[in-house]
Design an enzyme around this catalytic site. Structure first.
Site, PDB file in Angstrom:
ATOM      1  N   ILE A  24       0.795  -1.296   0.000  1.00  0.00           N
ATOM      2  CA  ILE A  24      -0.117   0.134   0.111  1.00  0.00           C
ATOM      3  C   ILE A  24       0.991   1.295   0.029  1.00  0.00           C
ATOM      4  CG2 ILE A  24      -1.514   1.428   1.206  1.00  0.00           C
ATOM      5  CD1 ILE A  24      -2.792  -1.251   2.326  1.00  0.00           C
ATOM      6  N   SER A 146      -6.737  -1.137  10.069  1.00  0.00           N
ATOM      7  CA  SER A 146      -7.176  -2.546   9.664  1.00  0.00           C
ATOM      8  C   SER A 146      -8.729  -2.705  10.260  1.00  0.00           C
ATOM      9  CB  SER A 146      -6.313  -3.611  10.000  1.00  0.00           C
ATOM     10  OG  SER A 146      -7.011  -4.709   9.597  1.00  0.00           O
ATOM     11  N   TYR A 159      -2.260  -8.184  16.585  1.00  0.00           N
ATOM     12  CA  TYR A 159      -2.379  -7.342  15.436  1.00  0.00           C
ATOM     13  C   TYR A 159      -3.438  -6.290  15.534  1.00  0.00           C
ATOM     14  CZ  TYR A 159      -2.795  -5.687  10.592  1.00  0.00           C
ATOM     15  OH  TYR A 159      -3.182  -5.122   9.341  1.00  0.00           O
ATOM     16  N   LYS A 163      -3.699  -2.011  15.653  1.00  0.00           N
ATOM     17  CA  LYS A 163      -4.711  -1.280  14.597  1.00  0.00           C
ATOM     18  C   LYS A 163      -5.585  -0.315  15.525  1.00  0.00           C
ATOM     19  CE  LYS A 163      -1.994  -2.167  10.991  1.00  0.00           C
ATOM     20  NZ  LYS A 163      -1.161  -1.111  10.422  1.00  0.00           N
TER      21      LYS A 163
END
Length: 256
Positions: A24, A146, A159, A163
């Site tokens: 990205i 995310s 994770y 985020k």
């Protein structure tokens, strides 16, 4: 013919993109350069940083190699970047790491490194950039979060936590810096076809990919450019009244 300036243009702006050496971040760098910006690409691998630079339209782009988990070095990194670029008009934090691991199997040292890269480095970079004289009027900061932070997915607790921290911090920072005209926003995509996501796909198998990506992304799986375009919008004057948001870009992935 209209003589009004194009609100989507990024001409004359210097934009820092972390994680700009792939995925990205690379797509953002390529798109922003195409829109007229000067790009500072920050990545961990010299060859990949140079590869991104070779893909950029225009002139004046440059790269900087750094390990953002080394938080104490970030102030020096920012100063080195500023010495070459002058004040930033945009900052995109795309650097990040992901790991699908059940709670019982989490390596806490590895999880700590993930938190440092995904969230704490963003805070340190924002702190360094948002000092007077280091940013141009109307600075726009965009953090790549995310959809995992908003939905419960097995194996992504660490994770998702990193985020979720980004999303929460961006809302607070948006309020704190609005009086200075600085905007903070997040983009939350579902799984995107990046090198990092392809590693996960290879490890977890095609059945995982079918169930977790193909069947859920109703408008089709995301490419990096599908996420980069909304980032470019948030960097531009077309979004000048938008701050503190978390824009979901998931092709309908999070619909019930």
């Amino acid at each position: 013919m209209s003589t009004e300036p194009n609100p989507f243009s990024l001409c004359g702006r210097t934009i820092l993109v972390t994680g700009g050496s792939s995925g990205i971040g690379r797509a953002v760098a390529i798109g922003a350069a195409r829109m007229g910006a000067r790009i500072a690409v920050l990545g961990r691998t010299p060859d990949k940083v140079q590869e991104t630079l070779s893909l950029l339209e225009g002139t004046g782009h440059f790269g900087h190699v750094s390990d953002l988990t080394e938080i104490d070095g970030i102030e020096g990194d920012v100063q080195a970047l500023l010495d070459r670029s002058g004040p930033f008009a945009g900052f995109v934090h795309s650097a990040g790491a992901s790991d699908v691991t059940l709670l019982r199997d989490i390596d806490m040292k590895k999880a700590e490194g993930q938190m440092r890269l995904n969230w704490l480095s963003f805070m340190a970079l924002s702190q360094a950039i948002c000092r007077r004289g280091r940013y141009a009027p109307g600075l726009s900061v965009v953090a790549l979060a995310s959809i995992s932070a908003l939905t419960g997915q097995v194996g992504l607790s660490a994770y998702a936590g990193t985020k979720g921290a980004l999303i929460a911090s961006v809302r607070s920072l948006a309020s704190e810096y609005a009086p200075r005209g600085i905007r903070f926003n997040c983009i939350s995509p579902c799984p995107v076809d990046t090198p990092m996501q392809r590693e996960t796909r290879a490890r977890l198998g095609e059945e995982w990919y079918r169930k977790e990506v193909l069947e859920k992304a109703r408008l089709g799986p995301l490419d990096p450019e599908d996420v980069a375009d909304p980032v470019l919008f948030l960097l531009s004057d077309a979004s000048r009244r938008i701050t503190g948001t978390n824009m979901i870009v998931d092709g309908g992935w999070s619909l019930s």
